[in-house]
Design an enzyme around this catalytic site. Sequence first.
Site, mmCIF file in Angstrom:
data_model
loop_
_atom_site.group_PDB
_atom_site.id
_atom_site.type_symbol
_atom_site.label_atom_id
_atom_site.label_comp_id
_atom_site.label_asym_id
_atom_site.label_seq_id
_atom_site.Cartn_x
_atom_site.Cartn_y
_atom_site.Cartn_z
ATOM 1 N N ARG A 77 0.784 -1.070 0.044
ATOM 2 C CA ARG A 77 0.077 0.104 -0.094
ATOM 3 C C ARG A 77 0.845 1.123 0.010
ATOM 4 N NH1 ARG A 77 -4.252 -1.873 4.481
ATOM 5 N NH2 ARG A 77 -5.394 -3.698 3.379
ATOM 6 N N ARG A 81 -3.420 6.501 -0.213
ATOM 7 C CA ARG A 81 -4.043 7.483 0.823
ATOM 8 C C ARG A 81 -2.825 8.198 1.360
ATOM 9 N NH1 ARG A 81 -8.937 4.554 3.265
ATOM 10 N NH2 ARG A 81 -7.296 2.874 3.354
ATOM 11 N N ARG A 90 -6.319 11.667 -7.563
ATOM 12 C CA ARG A 90 -7.690 10.742 -7.563
ATOM 13 C C ARG A 90 -9.015 11.626 -7.137
ATOM 14 N NH1 ARG A 90 -9.227 6.172 -4.081
ATOM 15 N NH2 ARG A 90 -11.336 6.813 -5.221
ATOM 16 N N ASP A 126 -6.715 -3.518 -7.147
ATOM 17 C CA ASP A 126 -7.601 -3.888 -6.108
ATOM 18 C C ASP A 126 -8.066 -5.432 -6.506
ATOM 19 O OD1 ASP A 126 -10.453 -4.500 -4.693
ATOM 20 O OD2 ASP A 126 -9.272 -2.899 -3.614
ATOM 21 N N TYR A 201 -14.769 -12.703 0.001
ATOM 22 C CA TYR A 201 -15.739 -11.538 -0.392
ATOM 23 C C TYR A 201 -16.767 -11.632 -1.109
ATOM 24 C CZ TYR A 201 -12.247 -7.945 1.025
ATOM 25 O OH TYR A 201 -11.505 -6.954 1.813
#
Length: 395
Positions: A77, A81, A90, A126, A201
């Site tokens: 990661r 962010r 983004r 992702d 998921y």
Amino acid sequence: MTEIQQPQRAANGADSQQSRSIVGAHPRDRQRDLLTEAQLSRLSASHPLRAAQTADSPMLQALTGRASEYRPVWFMRQAGRSLPEYRKAREGIPMLDACLTPELAAEITVQPVRRHKVDAGIFFSDIVIPMKLAGVNVDIVPGRGPVLEHPVRTLDEVRSLPELTDTALDPIREAVAATVDMLGSTPLIGFAGAPFTVAAYMVEGGPSRDHLRPRTMMHADPVAWRELAQWAARTSGQFLRAQIEAGASAVQLFDSWAGSLGEADYRRYVQEHSAAALSMVEEFGVPRIHFGTGTAELLPAMHEAGADVIGVDYRLPLDEANRRLNGAVPLQGNIDPALLAAGRETLYAHADEVLAAGASAPAHIVNLGHGVPPTTDPQVLTDLVTYLHERTRRP
């Protein structure tokens, strides 16, 4: 401070390509020693491994068990962010749209390499992208994560799933090719979700704390589970193949939720599907990393699934992970992400412990024991990379 011991190359067989010393050879000769002629022939002429751009990088050296100038560093990661340039790039763009816009995905992938001077890029994507490209209605809901419009819980629902076509992966190939062109001699690591996590998921319909539904499905409807896991393995394997074909020099299979399983259930219901995903890229000969969270008891089984390198989360010291893997596997990890905000002295003392424990392995790629928290100060990561490089640089 004393010098951290540099990891030694593995000595696990005279014919082991991964442990073979090729220092001093011409770059193209070194590349032909790293991969066989058959493996090279499966890569495009412009692929960084075939063109000898990345094979002798510290990252590829460590991933293949060779001695390197210093221990390479990248962070899970790292593209995301925590970076202000990411948030700016983004702004107003949904996550999945960003992943599927080639120029934007490439720029985001390169941002942390540019800023932190890490030794590899990790493809910005992702784990739900392959199912999205196959035609499954899935979205990433801010503050929650991936959510499916229709969970997959019966055999009929599994058998109704659309198959991922090769042409649907063209945006991924375009993004990877653009990224590789920007990275130059810095390798790109491809990425995919492991079959258990992807299937979990799909059964839950979204994130879950305990993954009860997929764990129940394994036992209550093993046929439905097996076919769903096979579907997930195919799509993840296709996703990895597309990234390698477009220029990725290594790949990582990420199993976020495998730690919810005991070893017996992992071996019975999951291992073969992770192996199937990894086997779909075996012919290329690129290093394959397998990482999971909470998987300390599963490391040997994860390695047996076909991984060349095992990622270790922050819960298990690397010297103990090395012991459990019989001292034969390059390791990746495992600085605790929580310590990124604990202050320089505390963080660096912990990093020294990780380096010392990692020195027991055949090779060590420094990473976090999970992803970069979004609140991380980017300068902390930049300074940490510099510290780790200087601390492990060979005289």
